[in-house]
Scaffold this active site. Sequence first.
Site, PDB file in Angstrom:
ATOM      1  N   GLU A 267      -3.406   4.873   8.062  1.00 39.15           N
ATOM      2  CA  GLU A 267      -3.529   3.530   8.627  1.00 39.15           C
ATOM      3  C   GLU A 267      -2.534   3.365   9.768  1.00 39.15           C
ATOM      4  OE1 GLU A 267      -3.146   0.569   5.563  1.00 39.15           O
ATOM      5  OE2 GLU A 267      -4.755   1.434   4.375  1.00 39.15           O
TER       6      GLU A 267
ATOM      7  N   HIS B 294      -6.856  -3.502   6.394  1.00 36.99           N
ATOM      8  CA  HIS B 294      -5.891  -3.723   5.307  1.00 36.99           C
ATOM      9  C   HIS B 294      -5.435  -5.190   5.305  1.00 36.99           C
ATOM     10  CE1 HIS B 294      -2.652  -1.669   2.632  1.00 36.99           C
ATOM     11  NE2 HIS B 294      -2.931  -2.882   2.205  1.00 36.99           N
TER      12      HIS B 294
ATOM     13  N   ARG C  82      -5.705   1.908  -2.457  1.00 37.17           N
ATOM     14  CA  ARG C  82      -5.024   2.659  -1.391  1.00 37.17           C
ATOM     15  C   ARG C  82      -6.002   3.730  -0.913  1.00 37.17           C
ATOM     16  NH1 ARG C  82      -2.096  -1.001  -1.044  1.00 37.17           N
ATOM     17  NH2 ARG C  82       0.200  -1.082  -1.235  1.00 37.17           N
TER      18      ARG C  82
HETATM   19  C1  8YV Z   1      -0.086  -5.514   2.228  1.00 35.33           C
HETATM   20  C2  8YV Z   1      -0.605  -4.613   0.000  1.00 35.33           C
HETATM   21  O1  8YV Z   1      -0.600  -4.423   2.829  1.00 35.33           O
HETATM   22  O2  8YV Z   1       0.735  -5.898  -1.445  1.00 35.33           O
HETATM   23  C3  8YV Z   1       0.270  -4.767  -1.191  1.00 35.33           C
HETATM   24  O3  8YV Z   1       0.463  -3.731  -1.879  1.00 35.33           O
HETATM   25  O4  8YV Z   1      -1.158  -3.586   0.212  1.00 35.33           O
HETATM   26  C4  8YV Z   1      -0.816  -5.752   0.935  1.00 35.33           C
HETATM   27  O5  8YV Z   1      -0.399  -6.944   0.403  1.00 35.33           O
HETATM   28  C5  8YV Z   1       1.387  -5.271   1.997  1.00 35.33           C
HETATM   29  O6  8YV Z   1       1.928  -6.442   1.559  1.00 35.33           O
HETATM   30  C6  8YV Z   1       2.052  -4.794   3.290  1.00 35.33           C
HETATM   31  O7  8YV Z   1       1.962  -5.776   4.271  1.00 35.33           O
END
Ligand code: 8YV
Length: 325
Positions: A266, A285, A237
């Site tokens: 973001e 992302h 993150r």
């Molecule tokens: C995607 C993620 O950003 O699973 C997570 O924690 O960060 C990524 O798979 C999330 O699924 C939001 O779309």
Amino acid sequence: MKKKVILYRDIPAEERQRLEAQYDVTFFNNINEDNKGAFIAALADAEGLIGTSTKMSSELLSLAPKLKAASTISVGTDLYDLNYLTERGIPLMHTPGVLNETTADTLFTLIMCAARRAVELSNMVREGRWTSNIGEALYGTDVHGKTLGIIGMGRIGYAIAKRGHFGFDMKIQYSNRNRKPDAEQDLNATYMEMEELLQTSDFVCVMTPLTPETERLIGAKEFAMMKKSAIFINGSRGKVIDEAALVDALSNGTIRAAGLDVFEVEPLSGDSPLCKLDNAVLFPHIGSATAETRLAMITCAVDNLINALNGDISQNCANQHLLDR
Ligand code: 8YV
């Protein structure tokens, strides 16, 4: 009378139909200023929540007095106030496992792009600036045989290390809250404190969850510990690092390059100083963003919500250990 469920992210019709077969579903295609009032109104009767990419604060969740379960379409749970949900005895379901390999592929793509300057040199070709053989000034650096340091040897960290070990003959070292015997046995990985990992790794890859303990884990002091030839990769993150300190480290030659799939804010603004750095490879992302894996995550999240509303939180419950107390 069907339980009321809020779906706050668009999902494929067949998955939405699975929800609608069992529940009275109110759908929001993401939450924004235009529909937030209606979302808040729907929270009053909602017993289930399913979606992702919206911050679910305790203030917002307190407006859902009938909430029985939440299901995030993500492995990360940081968008939810987990402590608040646990205090109310509400399970937060998530999607660990289904995205490990895809996310590891993405992180290794960042490793390769940052090491071989692939984006920078591709842009040079695309913009008609390739006018002679590539000389020393544009050389990349090798990945095979180098030392890969993983901060956060969880499921995805293990999958990244697997690629390095078996695919690129890399020396694997890791720091983690606890030892990982499988990584040590299967991948010949060496456990060490983070400081030693930062000082000795050619590639430093952060894959920790965002928690109060990991917020700003990597800042100016930690970047200064790294080799000047080191490449920093963040797939966890954005708030796990001090982004301004990374900009300084990249601009001042403290480290060689970085590959980032996540950012403090973001979407990342085009005005970010990161966007002006050729030695920063920036992805929007996309860790789990393949058609196959996102469908698997959605299917998993729908199953999770149905199970949780039926009282079964034995699989994929992020706060089960706390609720069982
Ligand atoms: C995607 C993620 O950003 O699973 C997570 O924690 O960060 C990524 O798979 C999330 O699924 C939001 O779309």
